[in-house]
Design a protein around this motif. Structure first.
Motif, short mmCIF file in Angstrom:
data_model
loop_
_atom_site.label_atom_id
_atom_site.label_comp_id
_atom_site.label_asym_id
_atom_site.label_seq_id
_atom_site.Cartn_x
_atom_site.Cartn_y
_atom_site.Cartn_z
N LEU A 1 -14.84 -12.40 -4.74
CA LEU A 1 -15.79 -12.13 -3.70
C LEU A 1 -16.04 -10.87 -2.94
O LEU A 1 -16.93 -10.31 -3.00
N VAL A 2 -14.88 -10.38 -2.74
CA VAL A 2 -14.95 -8.76 -1.89
C VAL A 2 -15.11 -8.21 -2.99
O VAL A 2 -16.08 -6.84 -3.06
N GLY A 3 -14.92 -8.40 -4.15
CA GLY A 3 -14.75 -6.95 -5.81
C GLY A 3 -16.03 -7.27 -5.45
O GLY A 3 -16.33 -6.19 -6.50
N ALA A 4 -16.77 -8.20 -5.87
CA ALA A 4 -18.00 -8.50 -6.33
C ALA A 4 -18.95 -7.30 -5.08
O ALA A 4 -19.81 -6.69 -6.31
N LEU A 5 -18.74 -7.56 -3.75
CA LEU A 5 -19.58 -7.28 -2.91
C LEU A 5 -19.33 -5.39 -3.09
O LEU A 5 -19.97 -4.64 -3.30
N LEU A 6 -17.98 -4.70 -3.33
CA LEU A 6 -17.53 -4.11 -3.53
C LEU A 6 -17.90 -3.20 -5.19
O LEU A 6 -18.29 -2.09 -5.22
N GLY A 7 -17.43 -3.59 -5.86
CA GLY A 7 -18.05 -3.11 -7.72
C GLY A 7 -20.41 -2.96 -7.58
O GLY A 7 -20.57 -2.48 -7.84
N GLY A 8 -20.45 -4.12 -6.64
CA GLY A 8 -21.90 -4.67 -6.84
C GLY A 8 -22.08 -3.20 -5.68
O GLY A 8 -23.08 -2.31 -6.20
N TRP A 9 -21.80 -2.44 -5.32
CA TRP A 9 -21.93 -1.25 -4.25
C TRP A 9 -21.76 -0.14 -5.34
O TRP A 9 -22.70 0.78 -4.99
N LEU A 10 -20.57 -0.10 -5.61
CA LEU A 10 -20.55 1.22 -6.72
C LEU A 10 -21.65 0.87 -7.84
O LEU A 10 -22.06 2.17 -8.39
N ALA A 11 -21.87 -0.12 -9.22
CA ALA A 11 -22.62 -0.12 -9.68
C ALA A 11 -23.60 0.34 -9.15
O ALA A 11 -24.61 1.65 -10.25
N GLY A 12 -24.65 0.62 -7.47
CA GLY A 12 -25.72 0.90 -7.16
C GLY A 12 -25.59 2.24 -6.29
O GLY A 12 -26.08 3.09 -7.31
N VAL A 13 -24.39 2.58 -6.41
CA VAL A 13 -24.40 4.24 -5.76
C VAL A 13 -23.98 4.75 -7.27
O VAL A 13 -24.59 6.04 -8.08
N LEU A 14 -23.63 4.25 -8.16
CA LEU A 14 -23.37 5.43 -9.21
C LEU A 14 -25.19 4.82 -10.18
O LEU A 14 -25.24 5.44 -11.78
N GLY B 1 -15.14 -4.16 -9.17
CA GLY B 1 -13.86 -4.32 -7.86
C GLY B 1 -13.12 -4.85 -7.90
O GLY B 1 -12.31 -4.50 -6.32
N ALA B 2 -12.72 -6.21 -7.78
CA ALA B 2 -11.49 -6.43 -7.61
C ALA B 2 -10.33 -6.31 -7.65
O ALA B 2 -9.12 -5.36 -6.09
N ILE B 3 -10.68 -4.68 -8.89
CA ILE B 3 -9.73 -4.75 -9.34
C ILE B 3 -9.18 -2.85 -8.57
O ILE B 3 -7.96 -2.62 -8.08
N VAL B 4 -10.04 -2.31 -7.72
CA VAL B 4 -10.61 -1.20 -7.12
C VAL B 4 -9.68 -1.51 -5.86
O VAL B 4 -8.98 -1.28 -5.04
N LEU B 5 -10.32 -2.62 -5.19
CA LEU B 5 -10.05 -3.22 -4.04
C LEU B 5 -8.42 -3.61 -3.74
O LEU B 5 -7.68 -3.04 -2.68
N LEU B 6 -7.87 -4.46 -4.76
CA LEU B 6 -6.05 -4.69 -5.10
C LEU B 6 -6.00 -3.29 -5.05
O LEU B 6 -4.22 -2.65 -4.29
N PHE B 7 -6.34 -2.18 -6.13
CA PHE B 7 -5.90 -0.77 -5.93
C PHE B 7 -5.61 -0.48 -4.42
O PHE B 7 -4.58 0.46 -3.89
N LEU B 8 -6.92 -0.33 -4.39
CA LEU B 8 -6.63 0.35 -2.17
C LEU B 8 -6.06 -0.09 -1.39
O LEU B 8 -5.43 -0.10 -0.67
N LEU B 9 -5.59 -1.75 -1.62
CA LEU B 9 -4.99 -2.23 -0.24
C LEU B 9 -3.48 -1.62 -1.18
O LEU B 9 -3.15 -1.93 0.41
N GLY B 10 -3.38 -1.43 -1.99
CA GLY B 10 -1.71 -1.87 -2.10
C GLY B 10 -1.34 0.41 -2.04
O GLY B 10 -0.03 -0.06 -1.43
N ILE B 11 -2.75 1.08 -1.78
CA ILE B 11 -2.08 2.26 -1.35
C ILE B 11 -2.22 2.16 -0.14
O ILE B 11 -0.94 2.35 0.70
N PHE B 12 -2.92 1.32 1.22
CA PHE B 12 -2.47 0.87 2.09
C PHE B 12 -1.46 0.48 2.95
O PHE B 12 -0.98 1.08 3.37
N ARG B 13 -1.40 -0.16 1.83
CA ARG B 13 0.35 -1.11 2.71
C ARG B 13 1.74 -0.73 1.43
O ARG B 13 2.08 -0.85 1.89
N GLY B 14 1.79 0.14 0.73
CA GLY B 14 2.02 1.58 0.04
C GLY B 14 3.07 0.16 -0.93
O GLY B 14 3.76 0.30 -1.34
N ARG B 15 2.13 -0.51 -1.41
CA ARG B 15 2.75 -0.89 -2.04
C ARG B 15 2.95 -0.65 -3.63
O ARG B 15 1.15 -0.11 -4.23
N PRO B 16 3.35 -0.40 -4.71
CA PRO B 16 3.24 0.55 -6.16
C PRO B 16 1.91 -0.14 -6.85
O PRO B 16 2.26 -1.40 -6.93
#
Length: 85
Positions: free
Chosen positions: A38-51, A68-83
């Motif tokens: 659901l958070v990924g849907a918000l993020l993905g919808g926002w990205l689609a609108g920007v593009l 959007g969910a993949i981008v969210l998990l990727f960003l969370l991984g960066i901030f948490r130091g998870r590869p």
């Protein structure tokens, strides 16, 4: 998500979270997948609108939510130091 109801939104959220979980090689439960989707849907919808990408319907919503969910998990991984995957 236009063109889908509340129940479909929940199903799309769960599926998007599940798809993102598998793509990013993570292990979550059903509720976490729903939240990520659901958070990924918000993020993905926002990205689609920007593009300037318009999307309507079930399959397009699933695709945008999953991205959007993949981008969210990727960003969370960066901030948490998870590869990432």
């Amino acid at each position: 998500m236009e063109g889908v109801g509340w129940f479909a939104t929940i199903v799309i959220g769960i599926l998007a979270g599940f798809i993102a979980e598998k793509v990013m090689s993570r292990s979550h439960g059903l509720i976490t997948n729903l939240i990520v989707g659901l958070v990924g849907a918000l993020l993905g919808g926002w990205l689609a609108g920007v593009l300037g990408i318009a999307f309507h319907g079930w399959w397009a919503s699933l695709l945008v939510s999953s991205v959007g969910a993949i981008v969210l998990l990727f960003l969370l991984g960066i901030f948490r130091g998870r590869p990432s995957a």
